[in-house]
Scaffold this motif. Structure first.
Motif, PDB file in Angstrom:
ATOM      1  N   HIS A 131       0.859  -1.189   0.000  1.00 13.85           N
ATOM      2  CA  HIS A 131       0.000   0.000   0.000  1.00 13.85           C
ATOM      3  C   HIS A 131       0.899   1.244   0.000  1.00 13.85           C
ATOM      4  N   PRO A 132       1.087   1.893  -1.120  1.00 11.24           N
ATOM      5  CA  PRO A 132       1.951   3.089  -1.150  1.00 11.24           C
ATOM      6  C   PRO A 132       1.524   4.173  -0.171  1.00 11.24           C
ATOM      7  N   ASP A 133       0.256   4.156   0.242  1.00  9.65           N
ATOM      8  CA  ASP A 133      -0.225   5.169   1.168  1.00  9.65           C
ATOM      9  C   ASP A 133      -0.245   4.678   2.619  1.00  9.65           C
ATOM     10  N   ALA A 134       0.458   3.582   2.909  1.00  5.83           N
ATOM     11  CA  ALA A 134       0.494   3.057   4.277  1.00  5.83           C
ATOM     12  C   ALA A 134       1.063   4.093   5.238  1.00  5.83           C
ATOM     13  N   ARG A 135       0.553   4.078   6.470  1.00  2.00           N
ATOM     14  CA  ARG A 135       0.941   5.063   7.478  1.00  2.00           C
ATOM     15  C   ARG A 135       1.571   4.323   8.660  1.00  2.00           C
ATOM     16  N   VAL A 136       2.726   4.811   9.113  1.00  2.00           N
ATOM     17  CA  VAL A 136       3.477   4.136  10.170  1.00  2.00           C
ATOM     18  C   VAL A 136       3.915   5.145  11.223  1.00  2.00           C
ATOM     19  N   ALA A 137       3.678   4.794  12.485  1.00  2.00           N
ATOM     20  CA  ALA A 137       4.214   5.555  13.609  1.00  2.00           C
ATOM     21  C   ALA A 137       5.235   4.673  14.312  1.00  2.00           C
ATOM     22  N   TYR A 138       6.494   5.102  14.270  1.00  2.00           N
ATOM     23  CA  TYR A 138       7.574   4.407  14.966  1.00  2.00           C
ATOM     24  C   TYR A 138       7.756   5.034  16.341  1.00  2.00           C
ATOM     25  N   LEU A 139       7.912   4.199  17.370  1.00  2.00           N
ATOM     26  CA  LEU A 139       8.135   4.719  18.714  1.00  2.00           C
ATOM     27  C   LEU A 139       9.304   3.993  19.364  1.00  2.00           C
ATOM     28  N   ASP A 140      10.175   4.759  20.009  1.00  2.00           N
ATOM     29  CA  ASP A 140      11.294   4.182  20.739  1.00  2.00           C
ATOM     30  C   ASP A 140      11.742   5.200  21.784  1.00  2.00           C
ATOM     31  N   ASN A 141      12.450   4.714  22.794  1.00  2.00           N
ATOM     32  CA  ASN A 141      12.908   5.628  23.842  1.00  2.00           C
ATOM     33  C   ASN A 141      14.419   5.842  23.815  1.00  2.00           C
ATOM     34  N   ASP A 142      15.087   5.350  22.761  1.00  2.00           N
ATOM     35  CA  ASP A 142      16.536   5.478  22.650  1.00  2.00           C
ATOM     36  C   ASP A 142      16.892   6.605  21.693  1.00  2.00           C
ATOM     37  N   PRO A 143      17.682   7.602  22.140  1.00  2.00           N
ATOM     38  CA  PRO A 143      17.991   8.745  21.268  1.00  2.00           C
ATOM     39  C   PRO A 143      18.687   8.365  19.973  1.00  2.00           C
TER      40      PRO A 143
ATOM     41  N   LEU B  85      16.382   8.273   8.209  1.00  2.00           N
ATOM     42  CA  LEU B  85      15.863   7.343   7.206  1.00  2.00           C
ATOM     43  C   LEU B  85      14.589   7.879   6.582  1.00  2.00           C
ATOM     44  N   LEU B  86      13.681   8.380   7.407  1.00  2.00           N
ATOM     45  CA  LEU B  86      12.392   8.842   6.906  1.00  2.00           C
ATOM     46  C   LEU B  86      12.510  10.134   6.115  1.00  2.00           C
ATOM     47  N   ALA B  87      13.587  10.865   6.333  1.00  2.00           N
ATOM     48  CA  ALA B  87      13.775  12.112   5.576  1.00  2.00           C
ATOM     49  C   ALA B  87      13.880  11.836   4.090  1.00  2.00           C
ATOM     50  N   GLY B  88      14.297  10.623   3.712  1.00  2.00           N
ATOM     51  CA  GLY B  88      14.413  10.277   2.308  1.00  2.00           C
ATOM     52  C   GLY B  88      13.222   9.517   1.770  1.00  2.00           C
ATOM     53  N   ALA B  89      12.218   9.262   2.618  1.00  2.00           N
ATOM     54  CA  ALA B  89      11.048   8.512   2.164  1.00  2.00           C
ATOM     55  C   ALA B  89      10.165   9.398   1.305  1.00  2.00           C
ATOM     56  N   SER B  90       9.709   8.858   0.195  1.00  2.00           N
ATOM     57  CA  SER B  90       8.916   9.653  -0.744  1.00  2.00           C
ATOM     58  C   SER B  90       7.467   9.205  -0.807  1.00  2.00           C
ATOM     59  N   GLN B  91       7.154   8.064  -0.152  1.00  2.00           N
ATOM     60  CA  GLN B  91       5.800   7.538  -0.237  1.00  2.00           C
ATOM     61  C   GLN B  91       5.167   7.472   1.142  1.00  2.00           C
ATOM     62  N   GLY B  92       3.827   7.496   1.134  1.00  2.00           N
ATOM     63  CA  GLY B  92       3.101   7.286   2.369  1.00  2.00           C
ATOM     64  C   GLY B  92       3.410   8.330   3.422  1.00  2.00           C
ATOM     65  N   THR B  93       3.057   8.006   4.659  1.00  2.00           N
ATOM     66  CA  THR B  93       3.257   8.911   5.779  1.00  2.00           C
ATOM     67  C   THR B  93       3.829   8.123   6.940  1.00  2.00           C
TER      68      THR B  93
END
Length: 283
Positions: A110-122, A131-139
């Protein structure tokens, strides 16, 4: 774009500051995310992480195989969930990015898939945002959060901006719950998150186990993690199954990670790889 495998911790240091590493990374303390990166053959780790990881592998040579099997399970599970029509993913305890991250796999379906990544490590947060700065698809978004505070996760404005919690969501808890101690009520934490999701949502998780380790060695690995930034609590198959109370398990149920819908030939060691894995649907 530089791939995650090519990135090393060198970029975190300031050449003008004699290689100083930011204090909030605590390079002198082994960190499970960086140890896991080392198991996977990554470069995003410090000497303390490598030393602790080598000690664990000396006790349990299967740990590197287990880490790789866990990563492969994540990719198969995300692909399966996307194939079931899921377009929203809440990935908690995501770890340092490597090839085949959740949004990359989901957006293949699904090119429009939406992902929320969560972590507590800086260090995880910095890598994930790069990594996400270069993502061109989805949110997708990366949020600093702790699994021990599910209400903060569910109410986070960045999570709410990316995910519609009124529509089915895949809750991903890969190799993170074994860093939650019994005193923090891991079952209650998972239940709170699952209860907040609508019918048709899924829980996918993997969890380290000592079920296949000789009793005399069962406490040696966790003992090494006592000096790390997070403690390790291994759980049995029955204990891991309890996380899916009230959910409908997808076939083949709870199995070791390599045996969950494998896409490679099965090896003799797969049945004793120390990671339980399962996916369940909320009716």
């Amino acid at each position: 774009m530089t791939t995650p495998q090519q990135v090393s911790l060198d970029w975190l240091t300031d050449p003008a500051d004699e290689g100083h590493v930011p204090a909030d990374l605590h390079p002198e303390i082994p960190h499970p995310a960086r140890m896991y990166d080392y198991y996977l053959g990554g470069k995003d780790n410090f000497p303390a992480d490598r030393e602790a990881a080598e000690r664990v592998m000396a006790i349990s040579p299967m740990v590197r195989i287990s880490a790789m099997a866990n990563r492969a399970f994540l990719q198969r599970a995300v692909r399966h969930l996307a194939g079931q029509g899921i377009k929203q993913f809440l990935d908690i305890g995501t770890g340092i990015p490597t090839a085949g991250n959740t949004h990359e796999i989901a957006q293949q379906v699904h090119p429009d898939a939406r992902v929320a990544y969560l972590d507590n490590d800086p260090i995880v947060l910095v890598h994930s945002r790069a990594l996400l700065a270069g993502a061109s698809q989805g949110t997708a978004t990366v949020v600093q959060a702790d699994l021990r505070d599910p209400d903060a996760i569910l109410g986070d404005p960045h999570v709410r901006q990316v995910l519609d919690l009124g529509q089915p969501v895949a809750l991903l808890l890969f190799a993170v719950l074994h860093f939650i101690d019994e005193s923090d009520d891991p079952y209650g934490l998972v239940r709170r998150l699952v209860d907040a999701l609508p019918s048709g949502s899924y829980l996918a998780l993997s969890h380290g186990t000592g079920d296949f380790v000789p009793a005399a060695d069962a406490t040696k690995g966790p003992a090494i993690y006592r000096n790390a930034s997070a403690q390790l609590t291994m759980r049995t198959r029955e204990q891991v199954l309890s996380f899916f109370e009230g959910l409908e398990l997808e076939e083949p149920g709870i199995v070791t990670a390599p045996l969950w819908r494998p896409d490679q030939p099965i090896l003799p060691t797969d049945a004793e790889t120390g990671i339980w894995a399962a996916v369940g649907r909320k009716p």
